[in-house]
Design a protein around this motif. Structure first.
Motif, PDB file in Angstrom:
ATOM      1  N   TRP A  27       0.862  -1.187   0.000  1.00 46.90           N
ATOM      2  CA  TRP A  27       0.000   0.000   0.000  1.00 46.90           C
ATOM      3  C   TRP A  27       0.899   1.237   0.000  1.00 46.90           C
ATOM      4  N   PHE A  28       0.558   2.180  -0.846  1.00 46.39           N
ATOM      5  CA  PHE A  28       1.243   3.465  -0.914  1.00 46.39           C
ATOM      6  C   PHE A  28       0.183   4.554  -0.818  1.00 46.39           C
ATOM      7  N   ARG A  29       0.624   5.767  -0.522  1.00 48.58           N
ATOM      8  CA  ARG A  29      -0.305   6.892  -0.525  1.00 48.58           C
ATOM      9  C   ARG A  29       0.371   8.100  -1.143  1.00 48.58           C
ATOM     10  N   GLN A  30      -0.458   8.967  -1.682  1.00 45.93           N
ATOM     11  CA  GLN A  30       0.047  10.168  -2.340  1.00 45.93           C
ATOM     12  C   GLN A  30      -0.868  11.330  -2.021  1.00 45.93           C
ATOM     13  N   ALA A  31      -0.317  12.329  -1.350  1.00 38.28           N
ATOM     14  CA  ALA A  31      -1.060  13.545  -1.048  1.00 38.28           C
ATOM     15  C   ALA A  31      -0.896  14.511  -2.217  1.00 38.28           C
ATOM     16  N   PRO A  32      -1.806  15.469  -2.361  1.00 32.75           N
ATOM     17  CA  PRO A  32      -1.712  16.428  -3.466  1.00 32.75           C
ATOM     18  C   PRO A  32      -0.364  17.142  -3.479  1.00 32.75           C
ATOM     19  N   GLY A  33       0.290  17.145  -4.622  1.00 28.83           N
ATOM     20  CA  GLY A  33       1.549  17.847  -4.775  1.00 28.83           C
ATOM     21  C   GLY A  33       2.757  17.134  -4.205  1.00 28.83           C
ATOM     22  N   LYS A  34       2.573  15.899  -3.745  1.00 27.94           N
ATOM     23  CA  LYS A  34       3.683  15.157  -3.153  1.00 27.94           C
ATOM     24  C   LYS A  34       3.897  13.841  -3.894  1.00 27.94           C
ATOM     25  N   GLY A  35       5.033  13.221  -3.618  1.00 27.23           N
ATOM     26  CA  GLY A  35       5.348  11.941  -4.232  1.00 27.23           C
ATOM     27  C   GLY A  35       4.608  10.805  -3.565  1.00 27.23           C
ATOM     28  N   ARG A  36       4.658   9.660  -4.192  1.00 29.14           N
ATOM     29  CA  ARG A  36       3.996   8.479  -3.658  1.00 29.14           C
ATOM     30  C   ARG A  36       4.880   7.870  -2.573  1.00 29.14           C
ATOM     31  N   GLU A  37       4.318   7.637  -1.393  1.00 28.42           N
ATOM     32  CA  GLU A  37       5.121   7.125  -0.285  1.00 28.42           C
ATOM     33  C   GLU A  37       4.633   5.766   0.186  1.00 28.42           C
ATOM     34  N   PHE A  38       5.600   4.965   0.627  1.00 29.83           N
ATOM     35  CA  PHE A  38       5.311   3.630   1.129  1.00 29.83           C
ATOM     36  C   PHE A  38       4.524   3.701   2.424  1.00 29.83           C
TER      37      PHE A  38
ATOM     38  N   THR B 170      -6.371   2.918  11.753  1.00 31.08           N
ATOM     39  CA  THR B 170      -6.992   3.464  12.957  1.00 31.08           C
ATOM     40  C   THR B 170      -6.295   4.767  13.330  1.00 31.08           C
ATOM     41  N   SER B 171      -6.918   5.512  14.221  1.00 28.38           N
ATOM     42  CA  SER B 171      -6.366   6.791  14.686  1.00 28.38           C
ATOM     43  C   SER B 171      -5.934   7.662  13.505  1.00 28.38           C
ATOM     44  N   LEU B 172      -6.816   7.788  12.534  1.00 25.76           N
ATOM     45  CA  LEU B 172      -6.485   8.560  11.335  1.00 25.76           C
ATOM     46  C   LEU B 172      -6.289  10.027  11.688  1.00 25.76           C
ATOM     47  N   LYS B 173      -5.281  10.610  11.075  1.00 22.30           N
ATOM     48  CA  LYS B 173      -4.931  12.000  11.346  1.00 22.30           C
ATOM     49  C   LYS B 173      -5.481  12.900  10.251  1.00 22.30           C
ATOM     50  N   PRO B 174      -5.813  14.149  10.590  1.00 18.92           N
ATOM     51  CA  PRO B 174      -6.368  15.072   9.582  1.00 18.92           C
ATOM     52  C   PRO B 174      -5.273  15.664   8.691  1.00 18.92           C
ATOM     53  N   GLU B 175      -4.580  14.772   7.979  1.00 18.42           N
ATOM     54  CA  GLU B 175      -3.532  15.234   7.061  1.00 18.42           C
ATOM     55  C   GLU B 175      -4.158  15.595   5.716  1.00 18.42           C
ATOM     56  N   ALA B 176      -3.346  16.065   4.799  1.00 12.53           N
ATOM     57  CA  ALA B 176      -3.839  16.338   3.444  1.00 12.53           C
ATOM     58  C   ALA B 176      -4.485  15.073   2.892  1.00 12.53           C
ATOM     59  N   THR B 177      -5.477  15.232   2.068  1.00  7.98           N
ATOM     60  CA  THR B 177      -6.299  14.098   1.632  1.00  7.98           C
ATOM     61  C   THR B 177      -5.537  13.202   0.673  1.00  7.98           C
ATOM     62  N   PRO B 178      -4.880  12.169   1.180  1.00  4.38           N
ATOM     63  CA  PRO B 178      -4.103  11.317   0.290  1.00  4.38           C
ATOM     64  C   PRO B 178      -4.979  10.311  -0.452  1.00  4.38           C
ATOM     65  N   VAL B 179      -4.484   9.892  -1.594  1.00  4.88           N
ATOM     66  CA  VAL B 179      -5.066   8.768  -2.311  1.00  4.88           C
ATOM     67  C   VAL B 179      -4.219   7.545  -1.967  1.00  4.88           C
ATOM     68  N   TYR B 180      -4.868   6.469  -1.576  1.00  6.70           N
ATOM     69  CA  TYR B 180      -4.184   5.227  -1.244  1.00  6.70           C
ATOM     70  C   TYR B 180      -4.224   4.288  -2.444  1.00  6.70           C
ATOM     71  N   TYR B 181      -3.062   3.740  -2.750  1.00  9.48           N
ATOM     72  CA  TYR B 181      -2.929   2.832  -3.877  1.00  9.48           C
ATOM     73  C   TYR B 181      -2.455   1.461  -3.400  1.00  9.48           C
TER      74      TYR B 181
ATOM     75  N   GLN C 288      -9.479   7.457  -2.268  1.00  6.13           N
ATOM     76  CA  GLN C 288      -9.137   8.614  -1.448  1.00  6.13           C
ATOM     77  C   GLN C 288      -9.628   8.437  -0.025  1.00  6.13           C
ATOM     78  N   VAL C 289      -8.792   8.899   0.899  1.00  2.00           N
ATOM     79  CA  VAL C 289      -9.126   8.847   2.317  1.00  2.00           C
ATOM     80  C   VAL C 289      -9.036  10.259   2.869  1.00  2.00           C
ATOM     81  N   THR C 290     -10.091  10.691   3.535  1.00  6.38           N
ATOM     82  CA  THR C 290     -10.111  12.025   4.123  1.00  6.38           C
ATOM     83  C   THR C 290     -10.486  11.909   5.590  1.00  6.38           C
ATOM     84  N   ALA C 291      -9.597  12.398   6.463  1.00  3.00           N
ATOM     85  CA  ALA C 291      -9.889  12.445   7.887  1.00  3.00           C
ATOM     86  C   ALA C 291     -10.141  13.904   8.250  1.00  3.00           C
ATOM     87  N   SER C 292     -11.358  14.219   8.624  1.00  2.00           N
ATOM     88  CA  SER C 292     -11.721  15.604   8.906  1.00  2.00           C
ATOM     89  C   SER C 292     -11.444  15.945  10.360  1.00  2.00           C
ATOM     90  N   SER C 293     -10.987  17.178  10.582  1.00  2.00           N
ATOM     91  CA  SER C 293     -10.672  17.613  11.953  1.00  2.00           C
ATOM     92  C   SER C 293     -11.878  18.249  12.617  1.00  2.00           C
TER      93      SER C 293
END
Length: 127
Positions: free
Chosen positions: A36-47, A84-95, A122-127
Motif C-alpha cells: 500500500w502506498f499513498r500520495q497527497a496532493p503535490g507530493k510523491g507516492r510514499e510507502f 486506525t487513529s487517522l490524522k487530519p492530514e492532506a487528503t491522500p489517495v491510497y494505492y 481517497q481517504v479524508t480524515a476531517s478535523s
C-alpha cells in the motif's frame, strides 16, 4: 494482465478508522508481494505497508506503525489495510500495488519497483 481494485476509502472523522481492500481481478498475482502506498496532493507516492507472498511478513512505514495493519485473506488474493487513529492530514489517495517477488527485498519500499497498480481510493480524515 490482471488488475488490482481498491475500495473502502471515504470520509472519516480524525481519530476514526477505515479498512481498505485490494482485490485482484483477472489473475491472482501469485508469488507477488503486495503493498500500500499513498500520495497527497503535490507530493510523491510514499510507502505505507507491505505483506510478502511467502510467509505473510509485514512491513510498515514509521509514520503508520502501531496504527495501521496490513493483512490478507487465506487465498492470498485480497489484501486489506486497517487504518486506525487517522490524522487530519492532506487528503491522500491510497494505492494498492504488486511487486514480482515473494520474499522481502529492499525494493518493496520503492514505488518504482511495483509494476502493477490499482486506480487508488481517497481517504479524508476531517478535523
Amino acid at each position: 494482465q490482471g488488475q488490482l481494485v481498491e475500495s473502502g476509502g471515504g470520509l472519516v472523522q480524525a481519530g476514526g478508522s477505515l479498512r481498505l481492500s485490494c482485490a485482484a481481478s483477472g489473475r491472482t498475482f501469485a508469488r507477488y508481494t503486495k503493498g500500500w502506498f499513498r500520495q497527497a496532493p503535490g507530493k510523491g507516492r510514499e510507502f505505507v505497508a507491505a505483506i510478502t507472498w511467502s510467509g505473510g511478513t509485514t512491513y510498515y512505514a514509521d509514520a503508520v506503525k502501531g496504527r495501521f495493519t496490513i493483512s490478507r485473506d487465506n487465498a492470498k488474493i485480497t489484501v486489506y489495510l486497517q487504518m486506525t487513529s487517522l490524522k487530519p492530514e492532506a487528503t491522500p489517495v491510497y494505492y494498492c500495488a504488486a511487486v514480482a517477488t515473494p520474499y522481502f527485498s529492499a525494493g518493496i519500499y520503492n514505488p518504482s519497483e511495483y509494476k502493477n497498480w490499482g486506480q487508488g481510493t481517497q481517504v479524508t480524515a476531517s478535523s
